[in-house]
Design a protein around this motif. Structure first.
Motif, mmCIF file in Angstrom:
data_model
loop_
_atom_site.group_PDB
_atom_site.id
_atom_site.type_symbol
_atom_site.label_atom_id
_atom_site.label_comp_id
_atom_site.label_asym_id
_atom_site.label_seq_id
_atom_site.Cartn_x
_atom_site.Cartn_y
_atom_site.Cartn_z
ATOM 1 N N LEU A 51 1.213 12.895 -3.007
ATOM 2 C CA LEU A 51 1.675 11.904 -3.981
ATOM 3 C C LEU A 51 2.752 12.530 -4.844
ATOM 4 N N THR A 52 3.960 11.963 -4.813
ATOM 5 C CA THR A 52 5.081 12.456 -5.616
ATOM 6 C C THR A 52 5.806 11.276 -6.251
ATOM 7 N N HIS A 53 6.684 11.582 -7.196
ATOM 8 C CA HIS A 53 7.591 10.559 -7.713
ATOM 9 C C HIS A 53 8.913 10.621 -6.959
ATOM 10 N N TYR A 54 9.489 11.809 -6.874
ATOM 11 C CA TYR A 54 10.753 11.985 -6.162
ATOM 12 C C TYR A 54 10.514 11.953 -4.655
ATOM 13 N N ALA A 55 11.541 11.559 -3.919
ATOM 14 C CA ALA A 55 11.424 11.355 -2.474
ATOM 15 C C ALA A 55 11.467 12.669 -1.710
ATOM 16 N N PRO A 56 10.656 12.783 -0.642
ATOM 17 C CA PRO A 56 10.714 13.973 0.213
ATOM 18 C C PRO A 56 11.681 13.848 1.377
ATOM 19 N N VAL A 57 12.132 12.639 1.676
ATOM 20 C CA VAL A 57 13.012 12.408 2.834
ATOM 21 C C VAL A 57 14.104 11.408 2.447
ATOM 22 N N PRO A 58 15.254 11.454 3.131
ATOM 23 C CA PRO A 58 16.308 10.486 2.843
ATOM 24 C C PRO A 58 16.051 9.112 3.457
ATOM 25 N N ASP A 59 15.153 9.018 4.441
ATOM 26 C CA ASP A 59 14.898 7.734 5.105
ATOM 27 C C ASP A 59 14.590 6.628 4.103
ATOM 28 N N THR A 60 13.726 6.941 3.136
ATOM 29 C CA THR A 60 13.258 5.918 2.199
ATOM 30 C C THR A 60 14.242 5.665 1.064
ATOM 31 N N LEU A 61 15.401 6.322 1.115
ATOM 32 C CA LEU A 61 16.456 6.081 0.119
ATOM 33 C C LEU A 61 17.498 5.087 0.627
ATOM 34 N N ALA A 62 17.404 4.684 1.898
ATOM 35 C CA ALA A 62 18.397 3.771 2.472
ATOM 36 C C ALA A 62 18.499 2.512 1.618
ATOM 37 N N GLY A 63 19.707 2.222 1.169
ATOM 38 C CA GLY A 63 19.957 1.134 0.234
ATOM 39 C C GLY A 63 20.477 1.635 -1.096
ATOM 40 N N GLU A 64 20.159 2.876 -1.435
ATOM 41 C CA GLU A 64 20.701 3.524 -2.626
ATOM 42 C C GLU A 64 22.103 4.063 -2.312
ATOM 43 N N PRO A 65 22.969 4.189 -3.314
ATOM 44 C CA PRO A 65 24.269 4.833 -3.078
ATOM 45 C C PRO A 65 24.065 6.266 -2.589
ATOM 46 N N ARG A 66 24.744 6.638 -1.507
ATOM 47 C CA ARG A 66 24.542 7.968 -0.948
ATOM 48 C C ARG A 66 24.937 9.063 -1.932
ATOM 49 N N GLU A 67 25.845 8.734 -2.843
ATOM 50 C CA GLU A 67 26.302 9.742 -3.809
ATOM 51 C C GLU A 67 25.158 10.241 -4.693
ATOM 52 N N ILE A 68 24.120 9.429 -4.889
ATOM 53 C CA ILE A 68 23.049 9.853 -5.790
ATOM 54 C C ILE A 68 21.820 10.367 -5.042
ATOM 55 N N ASP A 70 -16.701 6.696 0.533
ATOM 56 C CA ASP A 70 -17.692 6.240 1.522
ATOM 57 C C ASP A 70 -18.055 7.341 2.512
ATOM 58 N N GLY A 71 -18.249 8.550 1.985
ATOM 59 C CA GLY A 71 -18.655 9.663 2.816
ATOM 60 C C GLY A 71 -17.526 10.450 3.444
ATOM 61 N N THR A 72 -16.286 9.999 3.278
ATOM 62 C CA THR A 72 -15.131 10.715 3.815
ATOM 63 C C THR A 72 -14.430 11.481 2.699
ATOM 64 N N PRO A 73 -14.301 12.804 2.812
ATOM 65 C CA PRO A 73 -13.579 13.568 1.785
ATOM 66 C C PRO A 73 -12.065 13.303 1.895
ATOM 67 N N VAL A 74 -11.509 12.725 0.860
ATOM 68 C CA VAL A 74 -10.088 12.393 0.821
ATOM 69 C C VAL A 74 -9.440 13.201 -0.295
ATOM 70 N N GLY A 75 -8.441 13.992 0.046
ATOM 71 C CA GLY A 75 -7.756 14.816 -0.934
ATOM 72 C C GLY A 75 -6.386 14.262 -1.263
ATOM 73 N N ILE A 76 -6.044 14.254 -2.544
ATOM 74 C CA ILE A 76 -4.711 13.848 -2.980
ATOM 75 C C ILE A 76 -4.090 15.029 -3.702
ATOM 76 N N ALA A 77 -2.954 15.496 -3.203
ATOM 77 C CA ALA A 77 -2.175 16.555 -3.847
ATOM 78 C C ALA A 77 -0.982 15.898 -4.520
ATOM 79 N N GLY A 78 -0.718 16.247 -5.771
ATOM 80 C CA GLY A 78 0.335 15.541 -6.486
ATOM 81 C C GLY A 78 1.261 16.417 -7.290
ATOM 82 N N THR A 79 2.509 15.994 -7.352
ATOM 83 C CA THR A 79 3.503 16.582 -8.236
ATOM 84 C C THR A 79 4.591 15.547 -8.476
ATOM 85 N N LYS A 80 5.205 15.611 -9.630
ATOM 86 C CA LYS A 80 6.363 14.745 -9.860
ATOM 87 C C LYS A 80 7.457 15.050 -8.867
ATOM 88 N N GLY A 81 7.626 16.345 -8.546
ATOM 89 C CA GLY A 81 8.760 16.741 -7.720
ATOM 90 C C GLY A 81 10.035 16.761 -8.536
#
Length: 264
Positions: free
Chosen positions: A163-180, A102-113
């Protein structure tokens, strides 16, 4: 206001045909684009990718995707990506796409990570060749993401999404076993986002994680793995000044059962 629908870890297979299409058909009413954050298939076969392609073909909004570890399982990742592209999906790996929304240039950069861990608790390029190769792969993914974000800025993108598959921060991993945690993401991705600038970061992979997080530099991060968001997609709103808001869309929660069949 740009409306971004996003989901990852949908893990579609031959028995999933039609599971997400009813929800995706509503995208024209609530979103301006759809992001797919990897693990789109169960075992990374072209046959499974054709199911994903059929679910997204002809949608009223652009679709942008990265692959995940499941999409690499059969060593057919190039064929998987080709099947998705045949349906008009922009499949990214170390590159980006600039869309006019809608007239706004939106860029998406992506990697699996890739893996490696987070600040203070991460692997390093030291020791055995295998360990060096492991971390160099993570670093190369992050560098490609940063380069894509920079190129999108130089191309005039008003809003930029990482846009990635793997996480860039630990915040969003809360709930997963810390060992992994070291196998769920890498701080190098967040460094690339902070160095080059992004208005939103979207990832998947962590089925037991948490939706909300933030990089040290203030980039808002969202884990959109389907088991986390509990629905076919979530919608996030970005204004041209970079501020983000979100809405909980009432898309089919039944689709989440398909992601429950597979772990990261």
């Amino acid at each position: 206001m740009i409306r971004i629908a996003a989901v990852g870890d949908i893990h579609l297979g031959p028995d999933s045909a039609g599971a997400l299409r009813p929800a995706f058909d509503t995208l024209g009413d609530c979103a301006d684009l759809l992001l797919l954050a990897g693990d789109l298939t169960r075992h990374g076969t072209p046959e499974e990718a054709r199911v994903v392609a059929a679910e997204t073909a002809g949608l009223p909004v652009p679709v942008v995707a990265v692959l995940g570890n499941h999409d690499y399982q059969s060593d057919r990742q190039d064929a998987v990506a080709d099947e998705l592209r045949s349906a008009g999906i922009h499949v990214l790996e170390g590159d980006g796409v600039l869309l006019d929304i809608d007239g706004t240039p939106v860029g998406i950069a992506g990697t699996k990570g890739f893996c490696g861990g987070f600040a203070g608790r991460s692997g390093s390029e030291f020791g055995e060749p295998e360990m060096k190769s492991f971390i160099r792969y993570s670093r190369a993914s992050a560098e490609a993401l940063g380069r894509s974000l920079r190129e999108l800025r130089e191309a005039g993108s008003v809003l930029r999404i990482a846009l990635t598959h793997y996480a860039p921060v630990p915040d969003t991993l809360a709930g997963e076993p810390r060992e992994i945690y070291p196998f769920l993401g890498s701080y190098l991705l967040a460094e690339a986002m902070d160095d080059e600038g992004a208005d939103l970061a979207v990832h998947g992979h962590a089925h037991l994680g948490t939706e909300h997080g933030m990089t040290a530099g203030g980039v808002q991060v969202r884990n959109v793995a389907m088991p986390v968001i509990g629905q076919a997609f979530s919608v996030y709103h970005l204004s041209p000044d970079g501020s983000a808001h979100e809405s909980r869309h009432s898309a089919s929660r039944g689709a989440a059962t398909h992601a429950a069949r597979a772990r990261t």
